[in-house]
Design a protein around this motif. Structure first.
Motif, short mmCIF file in Angstrom:
data_model
loop_
_atom_site.label_atom_id
_atom_site.label_comp_id
_atom_site.label_asym_id
_atom_site.label_seq_id
_atom_site.Cartn_x
_atom_site.Cartn_y
_atom_site.Cartn_z
N ILE A 161 0.84 -1.21 0.00
CA ILE A 161 0.00 0.00 0.00
C ILE A 161 0.87 1.25 0.00
CG2 ILE A 161 -1.67 1.32 1.36
CD1 ILE A 161 -2.76 -1.44 2.32
N TYR A 162 1.90 1.26 0.84
CA TYR A 162 2.83 2.41 0.84
C TYR A 162 3.43 2.60 -0.55
CZ TYR A 162 2.89 1.73 5.96
OH TYR A 162 2.56 1.58 7.28
N GLU A 163 3.83 1.48 -1.16
CA GLU A 163 4.47 1.56 -2.48
C GLU A 163 3.52 2.11 -3.52
OE1 GLU A 163 7.35 -1.32 -5.19
OE2 GLU A 163 5.91 -2.22 -3.81
N GLU A 164 2.26 1.74 -3.43
CA GLU A 164 1.26 2.24 -4.37
C GLU A 164 1.04 3.74 -4.17
OE1 GLU A 164 -1.43 2.33 -7.43
OE2 GLU A 164 -0.09 0.67 -6.86
N ILE A 165 1.15 4.20 -2.93
CA ILE A 165 0.88 5.61 -2.63
C ILE A 165 2.06 6.50 -2.98
CG2 ILE A 165 0.50 7.24 -0.72
CD1 ILE A 165 -1.21 5.05 0.60
N CYS A 166 3.28 6.06 -2.64
CA CYS A 166 4.43 6.97 -2.79
C CYS A 166 5.61 6.36 -3.55
CB CYS A 166 4.91 7.42 -1.40
SG CYS A 166 5.64 6.11 -0.41
N GLY A 167 5.56 5.06 -3.87
CA GLY A 167 6.65 4.45 -4.62
C GLY A 167 7.72 3.81 -3.77
N ALA A 168 7.61 3.93 -2.45
CA ALA A 168 8.60 3.34 -1.55
C ALA A 168 7.89 2.43 -0.56
CB ALA A 168 9.38 4.42 -0.81
N ARG A 169 8.68 1.58 0.11
CA ARG A 169 8.08 0.57 0.96
C ARG A 169 8.40 0.80 2.45
NH1 ARG A 169 6.77 -4.42 -0.91
NH2 ARG A 169 8.00 -5.44 0.71
N MET A 170 9.66 0.73 2.82
CA MET A 170 10.02 0.80 4.23
C MET A 170 10.37 2.22 4.66
SD MET A 170 12.70 -1.55 6.31
CE MET A 170 12.79 -1.48 8.09
N THR A 171 11.30 2.84 3.98
CA THR A 171 11.63 4.25 4.24
C THR A 171 10.87 5.05 3.16
OG1 THR A 171 13.66 3.89 2.97
CG2 THR A 171 13.83 3.85 5.37
N THR A 172 9.73 5.57 3.56
CA THR A 172 8.71 5.94 2.59
C THR A 172 8.84 7.34 1.99
OG1 THR A 172 7.35 6.51 4.52
CG2 THR A 172 6.96 4.38 3.48
N ASN A 173 9.40 8.33 2.74
CA ASN A 173 9.46 9.70 2.23
C ASN A 173 8.09 10.14 1.71
OD1 ASN A 173 10.59 12.18 1.51
ND2 ASN A 173 11.26 11.44 -0.49
N MET A 174 7.06 9.84 2.49
CA MET A 174 5.68 10.00 2.03
C MET A 174 5.12 11.38 2.40
SD MET A 174 2.35 7.65 2.97
CE MET A 174 3.17 6.12 2.59
#
Length: 411
Positions: A161-174
């Motif tokens: 879900i994080y990856e779909e929202i911002c392109g990253a998974r663990m360290t999200t920089n969201m």
């Protein structure tokens, strides 16, 4: 190990020698760890032992030398977000949102209701993944590996879900100043619904395996206990404080991001021991699911970001095709837009407690001073007191239950 301590003139080595000369009682020194990939070297526990009983402990932090706060004073606001990821990396989006809220407070930015609800969904999901790791790994540390496997599938779904929202998974920089860089896609909403439907069943399985398990309870009840008075004196917040019976939650005491709109309970314990800490986190997971459902069902219409063109990055398609948008993008990223002089403190209820950001701006391209109040750094100071008189196996369970995230120890 004792030879090394003798060379370093460690106080515990002297105690061992003196006790041996006094009555022949044989004490020993143990370098405790690693119980976590970063324990050895990143935070060290030297234990003074009488057989299997811990008489004293020397806990040390400060081996990472990340210097987050000093680096932040030489970076623009957008560049600092990636530093916050590395604090509690088990729930990085909460760190990101806390940073944006602090910046928005300094700039006087009003975030649209929809963006606030979207933030709540992400922050509560991050809280779940953090508690999920803490509680399932506590089982692993005691030898119960199966429950861990039941729930890790859903941490993976959260990362998708994080990856779909911002392109990253663990360290999200969201996120961005004023909201999100884009609205949630249909795929993101579909996966959020999948998480809300499937995860509760998996979590119930883990609770059935552990919560009333006689061996699990015997290993945790009465272990690593700390009183409410001690916890407050040390500056505890979050689940570790609430496990002692103190009902304090930043989301309720000082609501932010529209948390006042949601109906949820703040779970509290009584004894402040390892078992209560586990139970409080387990109950908080269910409350976070409740909050996520409310935000999903009552999602407001409107924009996913504030109308702040001086600080909000323009759409990429315009950056690629319009000179004005390219100039605005460059000015924002390079910190060329003036920042008002301000002094702010903003805190959120992170997974491990109150994550606070104190910031002074002087009108330049970067903050003049930044300080992160990291909950893990504060409550790890009590670890020495919590394990005195306990056994080695108790110390392992206690360390796991307070959920020390090494990234918050040395900022």
């Amino acid at each position: 190990m004792i030879d090394q301590l003798n060379n370093q003139e460690h106080p515990f080595a002297k105690i061992v020698r003196e006790q041996d000369q006094k009555d022949g009682r044989e004490l020993s020194v143990l370098n405790f760890g690693p119980t976590h990939p970063s324990t050895h070297g990143v935070f060290q526990n030297i234990l003074l032992m009488d057989g299997d009983i811990i008489l004293d402990a020397d806990t040390t932090v400060g081996y990472i030398h990340r210097a987050f706060e000093k680096i932040a004073e030489h970076r623009t606001f957008y560049q600092i977000t990636t530093l916050t990821d590395r604090l509690n990396y088990c729930s990085a989006p909460i760190n990101n949102m806390a940073w944006w809220m602090a910046v928005e407070k300094a700039l006087g930015v009003e975030v649209p209701k929809r963006a606030q609800y979207m933030r709540v969904i992400i922050m509560e999901m991050a809280r779940i993944t953090d508690h999920l790791i803490c509680n399932s790994i506590l089982g692993v540390d005691l030898g119960a590996y199966t429950p861990f496997l039941y729930v890790m599938k859903y941490r993976e779904l959260a990362y998708e879900i994080y990856e779909e929202i911002c392109g990253a998974r663990m360290t999200t920089n969201m996120g961005r100043i004023g909201g999100f860089e884009r609205d949630f896609t249909e795929t993101a909403w579909r996966k959020i619904d999948e998480f809300l439907e499937g995860f509760p069943k998996a979590w119930d399985q883990l609770e059935r395996l552990l919560m009333r398990n006689r061996i699990f309870m015997d290993r945790l009840i009465g272990v690593g206990a700390i009183s409410a008075e001690q916890a407050v004196n040390y500056g505890f917040t979050g689940p570790n404080l609430r496990a002692t019976g103190v009902d304090y939650d930043v989301r309720v005491a000082q609501p932010y991001s529209s948390y006042e709109d949601f109906d949820f309970i703040v779970p509290v314990g009584q004894s402040g021991d390892t078992y209560d800490r586990w139970c409080v986190r387990a109950a908080e997971i269910k409350e976070s699911l409740k909050i996520m459902r409310q935000a999903r069902d009552n999602m407001p219409e409107g924009s996913y970001h504030a109308d702040v063109p001086d600080y909000y990055l323009p759409p990429k398609d315009e950056v690629y095709t319009k000179m004005e948008a390219l100039i605005d993008h460059f000015k924002i990223v390079m910190g060329e837009v003036p920042v008002p002089v301000a002094e702010v403190y903003h805190s959120v209820e992170a997974a491990n407690g109150e994550l606070g950001i104190y910031m002074i701006t002087d009108g330049s391209r970067a903050p003049y001073r930044v300080h992160f109040r990291r909950p893990c750094f504060i409550y790890y100071q009590a670890f020495r007191e919590m394990i005195k008189g306990e056994t080695i196996s108790d110390a392992l369970a206690t360390l796991s239950s307070i959920n020390v995230i090494a990234g918050e120890l040395d900022a």
